[in-house]
Motif scaffolding. Structure first.
Motif, mmCIF file in Angstrom:
data_model
loop_
_atom_site.group_PDB
_atom_site.id
_atom_site.type_symbol
_atom_site.label_atom_id
_atom_site.label_comp_id
_atom_site.label_asym_id
_atom_site.label_seq_id
_atom_site.Cartn_x
_atom_site.Cartn_y
_atom_site.Cartn_z
ATOM 1 N N ASP A 220 14.939 5.051 19.887
ATOM 2 C CA ASP A 220 13.812 5.835 20.352
ATOM 3 C C ASP A 220 12.612 5.667 19.430
ATOM 4 N N ALA A 221 12.878 5.769 18.131
ATOM 5 C CA ALA A 221 11.807 5.632 17.151
ATOM 6 C C ALA A 221 11.199 4.234 17.220
ATOM 7 N N ARG A 222 12.057 3.230 17.456
ATOM 8 C CA ARG A 222 11.568 1.860 17.543
ATOM 9 C C ARG A 222 10.680 1.692 18.768
ATOM 10 N N ASP A 223 11.113 2.252 19.881
ATOM 11 C CA ASP A 223 10.357 2.113 21.122
ATOM 12 C C ASP A 223 9.010 2.808 21.069
ATOM 13 N N ASN A 224 8.984 3.948 20.415
ATOM 14 C CA ASN A 224 7.756 4.742 20.422
ATOM 15 C C ASN A 224 6.886 4.490 19.200
ATOM 16 N N ASN A 225 7.134 3.368 18.521
ATOM 17 C CA ASN A 225 6.348 3.009 17.338
ATOM 18 C C ASN A 225 6.334 4.122 16.300
ATOM 19 N N LYS A 226 7.504 4.715 16.080
ATOM 20 C CA LYS A 226 7.563 5.824 15.125
ATOM 21 C C LYS A 226 8.304 5.447 13.852
ATOM 22 N N VAL A 227 8.651 4.162 13.703
ATOM 23 C CA VAL A 227 9.354 3.734 12.493
ATOM 24 C C VAL A 227 8.379 3.800 11.324
ATOM 25 N N LYS A 228 8.865 4.316 10.182
ATOM 26 C CA LYS A 228 7.940 4.535 9.066
ATOM 27 C C LYS A 228 7.485 3.229 8.431
ATOM 28 N N SER A 229 8.404 2.302 8.163
ATOM 29 C CA SER A 229 7.928 1.002 7.686
ATOM 30 C C SER A 229 8.895 -0.144 7.985
ATOM 31 N N PHE A 230 10.187 0.072 7.783
ATOM 32 C CA PHE A 230 11.146 -0.987 8.103
ATOM 33 C C PHE A 230 12.277 -0.382 8.925
ATOM 34 N N TYR A 231 12.850 -1.153 9.825
ATOM 35 C CA TYR A 231 14.057 -0.667 10.489
ATOM 36 C C TYR A 231 15.170 -1.712 10.395
ATOM 37 N N ARG A 232 16.394 -1.229 10.552
ATOM 38 C CA ARG A 232 17.541 -2.110 10.565
ATOM 39 C C ARG A 232 17.614 -2.781 11.927
ATOM 40 N N PRO B 238 0.834 -1.210 0.000
ATOM 41 C CA PRO B 238 0.000 0.000 0.000
ATOM 42 C C PRO B 238 0.865 1.255 0.000
ATOM 43 N N GLY B 239 0.559 2.164 -0.884
ATOM 44 C CA GLY B 239 1.345 3.394 -0.962
ATOM 45 C C GLY B 239 2.546 3.243 -1.891
ATOM 46 N N GLY B 240 2.990 2.002 -2.059
ATOM 47 C CA GLY B 240 4.088 1.730 -2.978
ATOM 48 C C GLY B 240 5.433 2.287 -2.551
ATOM 49 N N LYS B 241 5.535 2.701 -1.284
ATOM 50 C CA LYS B 241 6.796 3.302 -0.846
ATOM 51 C C LYS B 241 7.224 2.678 0.479
ATOM 52 N N MET B 242 8.485 2.375 0.610
ATOM 53 C CA MET B 242 8.977 1.849 1.881
ATOM 54 C C MET B 242 10.230 2.601 2.329
ATOM 55 N N TRP B 243 10.426 2.619 3.656
ATOM 56 C CA TRP B 243 11.609 3.283 4.209
ATOM 57 C C TRP B 243 12.426 2.260 4.981
ATOM 58 N N ILE B 244 13.715 2.380 4.939
ATOM 59 C CA ILE B 244 14.541 1.555 5.825
ATOM 60 C C ILE B 244 15.235 2.495 6.806
ATOM 61 N N GLN B 245 14.842 2.386 8.059
ATOM 62 C CA GLN B 245 15.455 3.246 9.064
ATOM 63 C C GLN B 245 16.773 2.642 9.539
ATOM 64 N N ALA C 94 12.397 -7.727 22.455
ATOM 65 C CA ALA C 94 13.091 -7.177 21.293
ATOM 66 C C ALA C 94 12.213 -7.170 20.044
ATOM 67 N N ASN C 95 10.970 -7.559 20.178
ATOM 68 C CA ASN C 95 10.058 -7.602 19.037
ATOM 69 C C ASN C 95 9.498 -6.206 18.763
ATOM 70 N N ASP C 96 10.368 -5.313 18.287
ATOM 71 C CA ASP C 96 9.951 -3.934 18.055
ATOM 72 C C ASP C 96 9.064 -3.780 16.831
ATOM 73 N N GLY C 97 9.046 -4.803 15.980
ATOM 74 C CA GLY C 97 8.197 -4.737 14.799
ATOM 75 C C GLY C 97 6.759 -5.100 15.117
ATOM 76 N N GLN C 98 6.553 -5.573 16.359
ATOM 77 C CA GLN C 98 5.236 -5.992 16.832
ATOM 78 C C GLN C 98 4.607 -7.032 15.930
ATOM 79 N N PHE C 99 5.398 -8.043 15.626
ATOM 80 C CA PHE C 99 4.880 -9.178 14.891
ATOM 81 C C PHE C 99 4.103 -10.042 15.868
#
Lengths: 309, 539
Positions: free
Chosen positions: B425-437, B379-386, B461-466
């Motif tokens: 910080d971004a990972r903890d606060n659910n602020k990652v846009k779509s993917f993180y390293r 959806p949106g066709g765009k992804m980010w890798i933080q 450590a499940n910051d992706g909330q899978f």
């Protein structure tokens, strides 16, 4: 004169408080949590994080934290590092002597080489000597310090074998020589150029003509009348430079393995060790202030027309 | 003589100002020289961030020293098998709920005190206590009574200073009662967090953190902050890994490059990792003294399922993205061979590592496009890798994005955060846009560690909330298996299921790229990629 110095020293106190406040609030505003980062790329235990924060007072609001820091400071307590749990004062005491040695060493080099070169060029403006010196100065200014650093390491340590590539022992001036010269190289160009311009200009000044007309020997004309009066812009630059040499040596320190202030503050910033950053930066602010006071006082020594009361 | 008088004032002001700024040219009084004592080896290990207490160290720098000074109950060999070190035996009973640990008798701490079962039990109780602020305290979770010393509610005080599950049987035996049976619990004991402590520790933990006393192959000598740490071989050591050298100097360098210069000039014996600048010439500089070896750590990009674009995404789309990444070319070109392409969620080198029968981790732009289409597209066709810009990740993140951009219609953008803290910080606060390293270094060489602690619904450590019931059930099955083998098997099944769910896209496994000087021999790495210091000999 004594009163002037006292007043200037007293003025440092509000500057000191102001700068600690500014830096403290900047550190506070930075995103990132130093306690959480302690856990690295592994399991983080939120309850333990909360407990550690509470122990360190990091759960308090900003003003309370600042007040605690300031009151501690006036009792000679710079705070404690979050990760290492060492007193910040110890960390500062480890790093400052190293940096002071390196900065003073390169400062001496700067003065001992830069000013004479500038005088030589200034006495013969627009000759081959002058132009050669200008060229060398421009070359040094334009080369980044890490390139110069690695190049010096390669030539002097690996090809010629004159010295160790790295600083193993920071009290050994032989090992500090290379980093000191690399550190000084950039500013060397400024000092040389400033001295040269100032000398070349004053060469045509009335008081120099008068001195020559009085029949004074040449070394006295140059040494006492010309150079002394030409030093004002150079001294201004050197005053600021001593602070820069101390704080801005991160790159050079990295290349030559010098465990100095630049590295320490950089690392503390990365790790969000607020009290370490505030402590060191505040000290650097004081160094700048002290240097500018000395510069102002030197004006009076160099130029008899300037007086302070 | 106005000039001279002013000069006097200047000098006075200098003195006042310099003393006021506390930098009166005072000397550190250090006399460390570059020379190293005969028979010692030196290694580039940065200044440990934290005091040297086993349960408070989790970074590579401090762990080197801890592992030299302390011997664990068990250690791991290169294949990931457990071998007894200080323990005589570690036996489960009662459905893996009760573990009986017998230690080898008459071992001594370096201060002469005998190591007993009590040395372990007391130490574990201390480590686990929330008031002692030990970073690795959560490792004791699962032991009966952990809640009493480490309440899970923020701000709660512990109700006891002892875990009821730990019982001393005799001087050389103790038992551990777990809240529920875990077949692989003994594997945790290979981590130095479970080290014993001498009585001297409790008198002054702070001083101990600066000068630890252990039961290991090396005796702690001195810590010259920011310069080096010196340990010497302990003469009366009884363990299997007696030091084959006289001691170690752990040297701190400002940069990897500076350390490498010293290795070349012979002032340093071992370097674990060279900087990107020196990586291309590592093999030509050092020849057979260069070390390139993979170890048990993985680099992934992790989708954050709390974003609305990814919430109900078809795993096929993530599989497609995975297949759009040319791991082989990126590891060879961009990372200059310093990484090994991933073929699954757990590296093959750990116990239970397996070859998955899948092509999801192989570059195939055609199939990638097809899978993404089948899955309904992103959806949106765009992804980010933080990623964090302070860790040298920029190059490969850009390369991965380019690879995805070229192979698919998805637009991939690198999202740089200035440093690790900000990224976290971004990972903890659910602020990652779509993917993180996401990086993960093995705590113990078991496939379990690469799944249970990352993708379980409740894993910290499940910051992706899978969140997936099926996967949780499979993990649970592994945790409740009767034997270690069954547990590993169950997790192997879980890994196969994970490929269909794609909680993350594994990219590659880490490798150590270092080398050693001409002075030393027998240089080997363990599963974590650390040098096995005790085996290294001086020529």
């Amino acid at each position: 004169m004594g009163r002037y110095v006292a007043r200037r020293l007293l003025q440092m106190i509000p500057v000191f408080i102001g700068s600690t406040f500014l830096i403290f609030s900047m550190m506070f505003a930075l995103p990132g949590d130093p306690v959480k980062a302690l856990f690295g790329e592994q399991h983080i235990d939120p309850v333990q994080v909360a407990q550690i924060k509470q122990n360190l007072g990091l759960d308090q609001p900003f003003m309370v934290q600042y007040w605690d820091y300031l009151t501690g400071l006036f009792q000679g307590d710079f705070g404690t590092q979050i990760a290492s749990q060492r007193p910040v004062a110890d960390v500062i005491a480890d790093a400052f002597p190293v940096t002071v040695r390196l900065a003073l060493f390169s400062f001496v080099f700067l003065v001992a080489v830069g000013i004479p070169l500038g005088v030589i060029a200034g006495l013969r403006p627009n000759t081959v000597t002058d132009r050669t010196l200008l060229f060398v100065a421009l070359l040094l200014v334009s080369v980044p310090s890490f390139v110069l650093g690695y190049f010096a390491q390669y030539v002097f340590a690996f090809q010629l074998g004159w010295t160790e590539p790295n600083v193993q022992d920071s009290t050994n001036y032989g090992q500090l020589l290379l980093p000191a010269i690399v550190l000084a190289a950039l500013s060397l160009a400024y000092v040389t150029r400033l001295t040269r311009t100032s000398v070349a200009e004053n060469l045509r000044a009335d008081y120099v003509r008068t001195a020559i007309a009085k029949g004074l020997p040449r070394h006295r004309v140059i040494g006492v009348h010309l150079v002394r009066n030409s030093m004002i812009p150079v001294v201004t630059f050197l005053g600021v430079e001593i602070g820069t040499l101390m704080a801005g040596a991160v790159v050079t320190e990295g290349v030559f393995n010098v465990q100095g202030v630049g590295r320490t503050v950089f690392q503390a910033l990365i790790r969000r060790e607020g009290s370490t950053v505030v402590g060191i930066v505040t000290l650097l602010v004081l160094v700048y202030l002290a240097a500018s006071l000395i510069v102002d006082l030197l004006y009076a020594v160099l130029d008899p027309r300037i007086r302070y009361a | 003589m106005r000039g001279a008088k002013s000069a006097k004032w200047v000098a006075g002001a200098i003195v006042v100002a310099l003393t006021a700024t506390a930098c009166g040219g005072g000397d550190g009084g250090d006399s460390t020289t570059g020379g190293q004592p005969e028979g010692y080896i030196s290694v580039d290990v940065g200044e440990p961030q934290k005091p040297l207490i086993p349960a408070n160290t989790n970074e590579q720098l401090g762990s080197y020293v801890i592992q030299a000074v302390f011997t664990n109950l068990a250690e791991f060999d290169k294949q990931g098998n457990m071998v007894m070190a200080h323990a005589e035996s570690i036996e489960p009973s009662n459905g893996n709920k009760t573990w009986t640990i017998k230690i080898k008798p008459d071992w001594k701490f370096h201060n002469g005190e005998t190591v007993t079962a009590k040395s372990y039990v007391d130490a574990w109780n201390w480590y686990a206590n929330i008031e002692n602020n030990q970073q690795n305290s959560f490792w004791f979770e699962g032991i009966e009574g952990y809640e009493d010393v480490h309440p899970s509610k923020e701000g709660a005080k512990p109700t006891s200073d002892k875990m009821s599950g730990l019982k001393v049987v005799d001087d050389n035996t103790f038992t551990v009662e777990l809240t529920e049976g875990i077949p692989y619990w003994n594997y945790k004991l290979g981590y130095y967090t479970f080290a014993a402590l001498p009585k001297a520790f409790y008198k002054d933990p702070k001083a101990f953190g600066q000068k630890p006393i252990g039961n290991g192959p090396y005796k702690f000598e001195k810590w010259d902050h920011n310069k080096l740490i010196k340990v010497s071989a302990y003469k009366d050591y009884k363990g299997p890994n007696k030091a084959k050298n006289k001691g170690i100097l752990f040297k701190n360098y400002t940069t990897l490059e500076a350390a490498y210069q010293d290795l070349l000039s012979g002032n340093l014996d071992l370097i674990r990792q060279v900087g990107p600048k020196d990586l291309p010439k590592l093999n030509s500089d050092l020849g057979d003294r260069a070390i390139n070896e993979p170890y048990a750590a993985v680099q992934s990009i992790v989708p954050t399922f709390y974003n609305k674009e990814l919430k109900d995404i078809d795993p096929k789309v993530i599989q497609g993205i995975s297949m759009a990444i040319d791991r082989k070319t990126i590891t060879e070109k961009t990372l200059q061979g310093s990484r090994v392409p991933a073929e699954g969620f757990a590296p093959k080198s750990v116990k239970g590592g397996q070859s998955l029968d899948t092509d999801v981790f192989t570059y195939n732009p055609k199939k990638a496009k097809q899978l993404i289409k089948e899955g309904g597209g992103l959806p949106g066709g765009k992804m980010w890798i933080q990623y964090n810009a302070d860790g040298g990740h920029k190059e490969w993140v850009t390369a991965v994005c380019n690879s995805i951009n070229n192979a698919t219609d998805i637009k991939c953008v690198a999202d740089a955060k200035p440093d690790f803290q900000t990224a976290l910080d971004a990972r903890d606060n659910n602020k990652v846009k779509s993917f993180y390293r996401g990086g993960w270094v093995a705590d113990y060489p078991l496939n379990v560690n690469f799944m249970h602690d990352l993708y379980g619904s409740t894993a910290e450590a499940n910051d992706g909330q899978f969140r997936d019931k099926e996967i949780d059930a499979l993990f649970k099955k592994g945790d409740h298996a009767k034997t270690l083998e069954e547990s590993i098997k169950a997790y192997q099944e879980a890994e196969k299921a994970l490929v269909e769910k794609m909680p993350a896209i594994p990219l590659w496994y880490y490798a150590a790229n270092g080398g050693h000087s001409k002075n030393v021999d027998n240089v080997e790495l363990d599963f974590r990629g650390d040098f096995i210091m005790t085996d290294i000999t001086v020529k």
